[in-house]
Design a protein around this motif. Structure first.
Motif, mmCIF file in Angstrom:
data_model
loop_
_atom_site.group_PDB
_atom_site.id
_atom_site.type_symbol
_atom_site.label_atom_id
_atom_site.label_comp_id
_atom_site.label_asym_id
_atom_site.label_seq_id
_atom_site.Cartn_x
_atom_site.Cartn_y
_atom_site.Cartn_z
ATOM 1 N N VAL A 17 13.129 -3.260 -4.374
ATOM 2 C CA VAL A 17 13.105 -4.706 -3.622
ATOM 3 C C VAL A 17 14.388 -5.168 -3.713
ATOM 4 O O VAL A 17 14.652 -5.553 -5.046
ATOM 5 N N SER A 18 14.968 -5.471 -2.676
ATOM 6 C CA SER A 18 16.246 -6.339 -2.881
ATOM 7 C C SER A 18 16.340 -7.378 -2.276
ATOM 8 O O SER A 18 15.728 -7.782 -1.258
ATOM 9 N N LEU A 19 16.516 -8.540 -3.210
ATOM 10 C CA LEU A 19 16.489 -9.878 -2.659
ATOM 11 C C LEU A 19 17.923 -10.219 -2.248
ATOM 12 O O LEU A 19 19.080 -10.037 -3.168
ATOM 13 N N MET A 20 18.377 -10.844 -1.157
ATOM 14 C CA MET A 20 19.468 -11.052 -0.607
ATOM 15 C C MET A 20 19.585 -12.420 0.102
ATOM 16 O O MET A 20 19.709 -12.562 1.327
ATOM 17 N N THR A 21 19.547 -13.489 -0.482
ATOM 18 C CA THR A 21 19.312 -14.828 0.198
ATOM 19 C C THR A 21 20.556 -15.827 -0.423
ATOM 20 O O THR A 21 20.847 -16.774 0.134
ATOM 21 N N GLN A 22 21.596 -15.390 -1.173
ATOM 22 C CA GLN A 22 22.607 -15.992 -1.445
ATOM 23 C C GLN A 22 24.008 -15.648 -0.756
ATOM 24 O O GLN A 22 24.427 -14.415 -0.910
ATOM 25 N N ASP B 243 18.489 -15.077 -7.083
ATOM 26 C CA ASP B 243 17.646 -13.918 -6.529
ATOM 27 C C ASP B 243 17.194 -13.080 -7.696
ATOM 28 O O ASP B 243 16.239 -12.401 -7.747
ATOM 29 N N HIS B 244 18.013 -12.774 -8.620
ATOM 30 C CA HIS B 244 18.019 -11.736 -9.804
ATOM 31 C C HIS B 244 16.870 -12.720 -10.705
ATOM 32 O O HIS B 244 15.770 -11.980 -11.219
ATOM 33 N N ALA B 245 16.843 -13.722 -10.942
ATOM 34 C CA ALA B 245 15.784 -14.640 -11.733
ATOM 35 C C ALA B 245 14.453 -14.615 -11.041
ATOM 36 O O ALA B 245 13.372 -14.388 -11.660
ATOM 37 N N VAL B 246 14.352 -14.576 -9.639
ATOM 38 C CA VAL B 246 13.039 -14.555 -9.003
ATOM 39 C C VAL B 246 12.733 -13.135 -9.105
ATOM 40 O O VAL B 246 11.523 -12.885 -9.153
ATOM 41 N N GLU C 125 0.766 -1.339 -0.010
ATOM 42 C CA GLU C 125 -0.128 -0.038 -0.025
ATOM 43 C C GLU C 125 0.975 1.245 0.108
ATOM 44 O O GLU C 125 0.601 2.276 -0.449
ATOM 45 N N SER C 126 2.148 1.216 0.621
ATOM 46 C CA SER C 126 2.966 2.088 0.510
ATOM 47 C C SER C 126 3.536 2.621 -0.666
ATOM 48 O O SER C 126 3.859 3.685 -1.040
ATOM 49 N N ILE C 127 3.628 1.693 -1.427
ATOM 50 C CA ILE C 127 4.218 1.925 -3.020
ATOM 51 C C ILE C 127 3.188 2.152 -4.271
ATOM 52 O O ILE C 127 3.682 2.342 -5.408
ATOM 53 N N LYS C 128 2.044 2.189 -3.688
ATOM 54 C CA LYS C 128 0.935 2.239 -4.781
ATOM 55 C C LYS C 128 0.982 3.467 -5.819
ATOM 56 O O LYS C 128 0.539 3.406 -6.931
ATOM 57 N N ASP C 129 1.424 4.646 -5.132
ATOM 58 C CA ASP C 129 1.520 5.945 -5.902
ATOM 59 C C ASP C 129 2.843 6.122 -6.568
ATOM 60 O O ASP C 129 3.206 6.997 -7.222
ATOM 61 N N ALA C 130 3.761 5.148 -6.523
ATOM 62 C CA ALA C 130 5.070 5.285 -7.029
ATOM 63 C C ALA C 130 5.005 5.198 -8.489
ATOM 64 O O ALA C 130 4.054 4.393 -9.407
ATOM 65 N N SER C 131 5.913 6.005 -9.340
ATOM 66 C CA SER C 131 5.851 5.877 -10.935
ATOM 67 C C SER C 131 6.761 4.697 -11.128
ATOM 68 O O SER C 131 6.438 4.265 -12.328
ATOM 69 N N SER C 132 7.880 4.403 -10.436
ATOM 70 C CA SER C 132 8.525 3.166 -10.966
ATOM 71 C C SER C 132 9.113 2.368 -9.796
ATOM 72 O O SER C 132 9.099 3.026 -8.485
ATOM 73 N N VAL C 133 9.080 1.071 -10.098
ATOM 74 C CA VAL C 133 9.486 0.117 -8.653
ATOM 75 C C VAL C 133 10.676 -0.450 -9.446
ATOM 76 O O VAL C 133 10.498 -1.188 -10.561
ATOM 77 N N PHE C 134 11.800 -0.858 -8.696
ATOM 78 C CA PHE C 134 13.064 -1.600 -9.276
ATOM 79 C C PHE C 134 13.182 -3.063 -8.303
ATOM 80 O O PHE C 134 12.950 -2.691 -6.947
ATOM 81 N N PHE C 135 13.765 -3.664 -8.917
ATOM 82 C CA PHE C 135 13.904 -5.255 -8.058
ATOM 83 C C PHE C 135 15.237 -5.477 -8.634
ATOM 84 O O PHE C 135 15.509 -5.591 -9.523
ATOM 85 N N LEU C 136 16.128 -5.784 -7.294
ATOM 86 C CA LEU C 136 17.538 -6.239 -7.530
ATOM 87 C C LEU C 136 17.719 -7.570 -6.908
ATOM 88 O O LEU C 136 17.200 -7.937 -5.812
ATOM 89 N N GLY C 137 18.800 -8.271 -7.439
ATOM 90 C CA GLY C 137 19.042 -9.546 -6.866
ATOM 91 C C GLY C 137 20.383 -10.028 -7.754
ATOM 92 O O GLY C 137 20.702 -9.391 -8.932
ATOM 93 N N ARG C 138 20.809 -11.088 -7.122
ATOM 94 C CA ARG C 138 22.178 -11.712 -7.688
ATOM 95 C C ARG C 138 21.811 -13.135 -8.215
ATOM 96 O O ARG C 138 21.380 -13.788 -7.109
ATOM 97 N N GLY C 139 22.290 -13.743 -9.112
ATOM 98 C CA GLY C 139 22.029 -15.238 -9.337
ATOM 99 C C GLY C 139 20.667 -15.645 -9.373
ATOM 100 O O GLY C 139 19.830 -14.963 -9.840
#
Length: 610
Positions: free
Chosen positions: A519-524, A477-480, A461-475
């Motif tokens: 949104v940053s994925l950091m599981t590796q 995590d990037h595929a997801v 609900e906090s990002i609903k008015d954003a113009s862009s959202v970015f997702f980051l990950g490695r390995g």
């Protein structure tokens, strides 16, 4: 990518057609219509927009009759409008036709018919079919169908009613899905099984180049070109009707997110043996020699299935050390891929009817490769034509945005990777045991994530008015992250992109400014320090960061604005867990924006045209 329905029987067909269309709306909802034969004439009601508009029309002006066809449209030729809605008729209303697919040579046919004096009222490719029937009909409907399809190039599933034969319903298939439901004193046609389950569980799956002639108590299957009769066993559907209903959830998508533990357990059943610590695929007829002969694997898919394939690449390469390529099906078929008899091609499709993926399957077989299909629909074109099949057990998926089909596809890749590694003796017993135990624990771990999803809703609900959202990950995590980004953009309509975190300094940082959601994925664990550095880079530019990490890993805590922890598992298995909060972020963001979550604009569930 439209949905068609047809009924012939002893009941009034109007409500049967509209009920069937409701179950097919996921295939398209730009416009909708029905045609009903009252014993003397064919009458049509259709409208731009959703089914409720049609229901209002027929409520005010009902159609009587026990034979009819219906259609819900995803526009390919011509904008959504009343005129472009199906069913289409000829000028004399003697033939009504519903069509799913694309007639590639329609302009050529249309020009010829116009020169002969025929008048068109729509911009669609489909209208040529109804006028062709008027042009070639000489009293024999089967002969007319044969003449019409000789002129058509492309993909089509057709449902046809004729003023001249009030006691018959006709269906034809070529490269678009179509099933026949065989009931008692009633028979149906449909683009998909859920639309007929209320009336029968016995179905015929029409193949390409086949047609069906139906009365209320008989079904005759014929080869379209020759007219020769086909003998085929009925297929009995074992889906529970409740699986295709919402069961108290506000949307199918939310229901399907929560069904993932069950779907994963079913997909494991009979394949993951926790006692012997082996993966078993009784349905696969490969020999050990054949498996050891493959020197390359190509995974071919579209959209969400492509993202599942990216996980599959990581898993299979790590577990088997066989090189794996992942390709978009629509690109694969228009180049000259390097595959041969030493290549295993894996095609992935939820529906089993994805046009580009089906074409890639056929191309691969022509080039000598062995083709394995991973699909959710038994009896689908891809399931029937592949050399081997792994059926996912997700059950019917109704929401356009795929969730449980994706996770069962990903699980299938884990099981397949272990299965192939067993033939090569690549894994230590200890690591294989850990993998199998870890996979077996995934359903309960997903349930744990779902039980603690309130924070995810707040973030969405906090990002609903954003113009862009970015997702980051490695390995992995990037595929997801690619799948998380796709989910958000397709149902919230917010611009969203996913990047390998190491690529930030190669251009992406220019897009990051104060308040940009990331949104940053950091599981590796192997790249966690690198990932922390990337998070610091975006935080320095004012980004608002949600970090997703494994429970107990507190390194991320001081560097992000919000944190979502997933249960502890092996690094290679995290994609099955990290995707759950990403699905929920997409769902709750769309909900906060007031969008139609299950039926996002411009999209349809099953892409059966190029």
């Amino acid at each position: 990518m439209c949905g068609i329905i047809g009924y012939i029987g002893t009941k009034q067909t109007q409500n049967i057609l509209t009920s069937g269309l409701e179950k097919l709306e996921y295939r398209g909802y730009d416009s909708v219509g029905i045609a009903v034969h009252d014993g003397e004439s064919v009458h049509v009601r259709k409208t731009e927009g959703r089914l409720d508009g049609l229901e209002e029309k027929v409520g005010q002006d009902p159609l009587a009759g026990t034979v009819g066809i219906g259609h819900t449209r995803w526009a390919t030729h011509g904008r959504p409008s009343n005129e472009n809605s199906h069913p289409h008729t000829d000028a004399q209303n003697e033939f009504a036709v519903v069509h799913n697919g694309i007639i590639e040579n329609y302009m050529e046919i249309k020009k010829e018919l116009i020169e002969k004096g025929y008048t068109f009222i729509s911009e669609t490719d489909s209208e040529v079919v109804s006028h062709l029937f008027s042009h070639v009909f000489n009293g024999d409907m089967i002969a007319a169908i044969q003449e019409v399809v000789k002129k058509l190039e492309g993909a089509y599933a057709l449902g046809i009613v004729s003023k001249h034969e009030p006691d018959k319903l006709y269906a034809v298939r070529q490269a678009s899905p179509l099933i026949i439901g065989a009931g008692e004193n009633e028979n149906l046609i449909s683009s998909d099984i859920p639309a007929v389950l209320e009336y029968t569980r016995d179905v015929y799956i029409l193949e390409d180049g086949e047609m069906a002639v139906m009365t209320e108590d008989d079904i005759t299957l014929l080869e379209t070109n020759t007219g020769n009769q086909i003998n085929r066993d009925l297929f009995q559907v074992d889906w529970d009707m409740e699986q295709a209903e919402k069961n108290g959830y506000d949307h199918f998508m939310l229901k399907e997110i929560f069904e993932q533990p069950h779907g994963l357990k079913k997909t494991m059943t009979g394949r993951l043996n926790e006692e012997t610590k082996l993966v078993e695929f009784e349905e696969l007829n490969w020999t050990k020699e054949q498996m050891n002969n493959w020197d390359k694997i190509s995974i071919v898919a579209c959209g969400t299935a492509y993202h599942a394939g990216l996980i599959g690449k990581h898993v299979i390469e790590e577990l088997t050390r066989i090189p794996v390529e992942v390709e978009v099906a629509s690109e694969f078929r228009y180049r000259n891929p390097i595959i041969n008899e030493r290549t295993l091609v894996i095609v992935v499709s939820q529906s089993g009817e994805t046009a580009d993926t089906l074409a890639a399957l056929r191309q691969s077989q022509h080039m000598g490769a062995n083709v394995l299909a991973i699909t959710n629909v038994v009896g689908s074109s891809i399931a029937r034509e592949a050399d081997e099949v792994i059926l996912t057990m997700a059950g019917p998926e109704i929401a356009v945005a795929s969730t449980k089909a994706y996770t069962t596809q990903v699980l299938s890749f884990y099981l397949l990777g272990i299965y192939l590694s067993q033939s090569k003796d690549r894994l230590s017993e200890d690591y294989k045991d850990q993998l199998i135990e870890g996979i077996a624990a995934i359903p309960e771990q997903i349930e744990e994530i779902l039980e603690h999803s309130k924070g995810i809703r707040w973030y969405a609900e906090s990002i609903k008015d954003a113009s862009s959202v970015f997702f980051l990950g490695r390995g992995v995590d990037h595929a997801v992250s690619l799948e998380g980004s796709l989910k958000l953009k397709e149902i919230s309509y917010i611009h969203s992109e996913a990047y390998p975190a190491g690529e930030l300094k190669h251009g992406t940082l220019a897009l990051i400014e104060e308040g940009t959601p990331i949104v940053s994925l950091m599981t590796q664990e192997s790249v966690s320090e690198k990932m922390l550095g990337n998070i610091k880079e975006v935080k320095a530019r004012g980004a608002q960061v949600l970090g997703i990490a494994i429970e107990g890993d507190m390194k991320i805590w001081d560097y992000v604005d919000e944190t979502c922890f997933i249960p502890n598992t092996l690094s290679i298995l995290t994609p099955l867990l990290t995707v759950i909060p990403l699905q929920l972020i997409a769902y709750y963001t769309s909900l906060a924006l007031g969008n139609d979550v299950d039926k996002p604009r411009n999209l349809a569930k099953s892409v059966t045209v190029e």
